[in-house]
Scaffold this active site. Sequence first.
Site, PDB file in Angstrom:
ATOM      1  N   ASP A 211       0.517  -0.965   0.069  1.00 43.03           N
ATOM      2  CA  ASP A 211       0.008   0.299  -0.456  1.00 43.03           C
ATOM      3  C   ASP A 211       0.809   1.227   0.190  1.00 43.03           C
ATOM      4  O   ASP A 211       1.616   1.323   0.444  1.00 43.03           O
ATOM      5  CB  ASP A 211      -0.869   0.166   0.833  1.00 43.03           C
ATOM      6  CG  ASP A 211      -0.509   0.054   2.809  1.00 43.03           C
ATOM      7  OD1 ASP A 211       0.936  -0.317   2.748  1.00 43.03           O
ATOM      8  OD2 ASP A 211      -0.477   0.506   3.491  1.00 43.03           O
ATOM      9  N   GLU A 214       3.427   1.360   2.516  1.00 44.45           N
ATOM     10  CA  GLU A 214       4.763   1.055   2.741  1.00 44.45           C
ATOM     11  C   GLU A 214       4.722  -0.259   3.331  1.00 44.45           C
ATOM     12  O   GLU A 214       5.412  -0.850   3.850  1.00 44.45           O
ATOM     13  CB  GLU A 214       5.992   1.986   2.404  1.00 44.45           C
ATOM     14  CG  GLU A 214       6.431   3.085   1.545  1.00 44.45           C
ATOM     15  CD  GLU A 214       7.481   3.626   1.315  1.00 44.45           C
ATOM     16  OE1 GLU A 214       7.754   3.881   2.315  1.00 44.45           O
ATOM     17  OE2 GLU A 214       8.210   2.933   0.495  1.00 44.45           O
TER      18      GLU A 214
HETATM   19  C1  NOJ Z   1       8.589   3.256   6.558  1.00 43.61           C
HETATM   20  C2  NOJ Z   1       7.908   3.559   5.500  1.00 43.61           C
HETATM   21  O1  NOJ Z   1       7.597   4.610   4.846  1.00 43.61           O
HETATM   22  C3  NOJ Z   1       6.287   4.048   6.238  1.00 43.61           C
HETATM   23  O2  NOJ Z   1       4.934   4.121   6.052  1.00 43.61           O
HETATM   24  C4  NOJ Z   1       6.162   2.738   7.461  1.00 43.61           C
HETATM   25  O3  NOJ Z   1       5.314   3.035   7.576  1.00 43.61           O
HETATM   26  C5  NOJ Z   1       7.350   2.029   7.815  1.00 43.61           C
HETATM   27  N1  NOJ Z   1       8.541   2.503   7.709  1.00 43.61           N
HETATM   28  C6  NOJ Z   1       7.115   1.061   9.140  1.00 43.61           C
HETATM   29  O4  NOJ Z   1       7.084  -0.138   8.172  1.00 43.61           O
HETATM   30  C1  NOJ Z   2       6.225   7.667   4.695  1.00 39.78           C
HETATM   31  C2  NOJ Z   2       4.350   7.532   4.160  1.00 39.78           C
HETATM   32  O1  NOJ Z   2       4.064   6.560   4.539  1.00 39.78           O
HETATM   33  C3  NOJ Z   2       4.648   6.718   2.147  1.00 39.78           C
HETATM   34  O2  NOJ Z   2       3.676   7.201   1.838  1.00 39.78           O
HETATM   35  C4  NOJ Z   2       6.112   7.834   1.690  1.00 39.78           C
HETATM   36  O3  NOJ Z   2       6.060   7.265   0.498  1.00 39.78           O
HETATM   37  C5  NOJ Z   2       7.300   7.621   2.571  1.00 39.78           C
HETATM   38  N1  NOJ Z   2       7.117   7.719   3.426  1.00 39.78           N
HETATM   39  C6  NOJ Z   2       7.596   8.866   1.885  1.00 39.78           C
HETATM   40  O4  NOJ Z   2       7.618  10.326   2.349  1.00 39.78           O
END
Ligand code: NOJ
Ligand code: NOJ
Length: 448
Positions: A211, A214
């Site tokens: 999703d 991520e």
């Molecule tokens: C990094 C991701 O970009 C973020 O969306 C996520 O919540 C954390 N890793 C933990 O999995």
């Molecule tokens: C975490 C977010 O969950 C993800 O959607 C995003 O792409 C990355 N950070 C980078 O901003």
Amino acid sequence: MTLVHRARQYGFCIIFLFLSNLPVLTNAASSPVTPLTAREWLQSQTGFAYHQILNNLSPADAMPGAVIAAPSRHQPNYYYHWVRDAAIAMETLSTYHDTFATPQQKQLIHQSFSDYIMFTTHIQQLYPQAGLGEPKFNVDGSTFNDPWGRPQNDSPALRAISLTHWAQVLLREGQESVVRHTLYDCQLPANLPIKKDLEYVSHHWQDPSFDLWEEVKGTHFYTLMVSRRALLEGAQLAQTLGDDGAAQWYRLQARQIETVVLHFWDHSRGYFVASLNVSEGTKNKIANLDCSVILGLLHGDMHDGFLAWDDPRVIATLHKVIDTFTPLYSINQRRGIPGIGIGRYPEDVYDGTGFQGGNPWVLCTFAVAEALYRYAFTLNMHHQQQEAQSVEAYADQFVARIKYHTPSDGSLSEQIHRETGAMMSAPDLTWSYAALLTTAYEAGRLSQ
Ligand code: NOJ
Ligand code: NOJ
């Protein structure tokens, strides 16, 4: 209580707040005598937001056209070209080009797009683990090979949307040959960026994917909504350029996506859920209620009546998201502060550097404001002016909330601390500025 009723109530609250609590709302950037209203503040920040996005584009140590998600290199390290964040930011720049930009800024945006197109052409020719579904790249244009949630199939869809919109700008400016040479040609196998992404999306939208956060592998409302839009807008471009067979195929896939999207309506819960067929990743998302659904409605909005803003299911979901986040963060409980900070999903614990608990996100709070502005616009079109005004005033509350937590220099991070209200996690997050710009654009449309 319906959203409109609640909006009415908040409409009165806002007046009360302005009368009773002026110092709380005063922003250091504004005059202490006549503080800016939330809407005025929003419009006043657009130039700054635009600059901050440009600052995050093609930094000195990157290949031109790379867009960093944020300048921070540790805690958290967001110094990467995330395909999703980059596409969302570039898409916003093309809207800015058409709405707010001065001639000089237009020229800069043209340059930024040619760099972005070159960078995209380059990374699409690499062979990363997830092919065109690869979520992020190093800023020098090399592949990022560490373990990560792959593929993320919203990424190529969003990239196609951003490039298709730019192609439309170029076509309006009479630059068809640039479009045909750098963005879309009718060959198969696909040669140029838009068609490559559309071919990928049209053949892979049924595959499981991670999703947008991520975290979860499955089928996602957000990913499907942006895939649908990429395909329908891509079909329009294909047709303009004489690729009729492709146009037909993209449309057919988009129609099939629609039937799947409707399965996300959970009748017993009364909202659109975020993910189905979950096979891997974070297990704690019990409610399956997520701001990503609002973002999917926004980023997938085609203004074509599919899940329109006044669809009762859409309103119910919006309602549920607001209700769920209201009691969750202590800053939402404090008296005298307007609006409600909205997070990603209620079970979230990611705080940017670890997992000490979720917070409101700038881009999610803006998303609710933007959705409400779009809802108000729809009500206006249906001649329901009074309701529209209440919803608009309610939307202003969410903007006022962000205004309240924004330091006087206007800088926006990723998150807002749920207890202290301080900006936190990635500073100067590109996506936060993009969210400000699209919200300002929607608010501006209402005032016209
Ligand atoms: C990094 C991701 O970009 C973020 O969306 C996520 O919540 C954390 N890793 C933990 O999995
Ligand atoms: C975490 C977010 O969950 C993800 O959607 C995003 O792409 C990355 N950070 C980078 O901003």
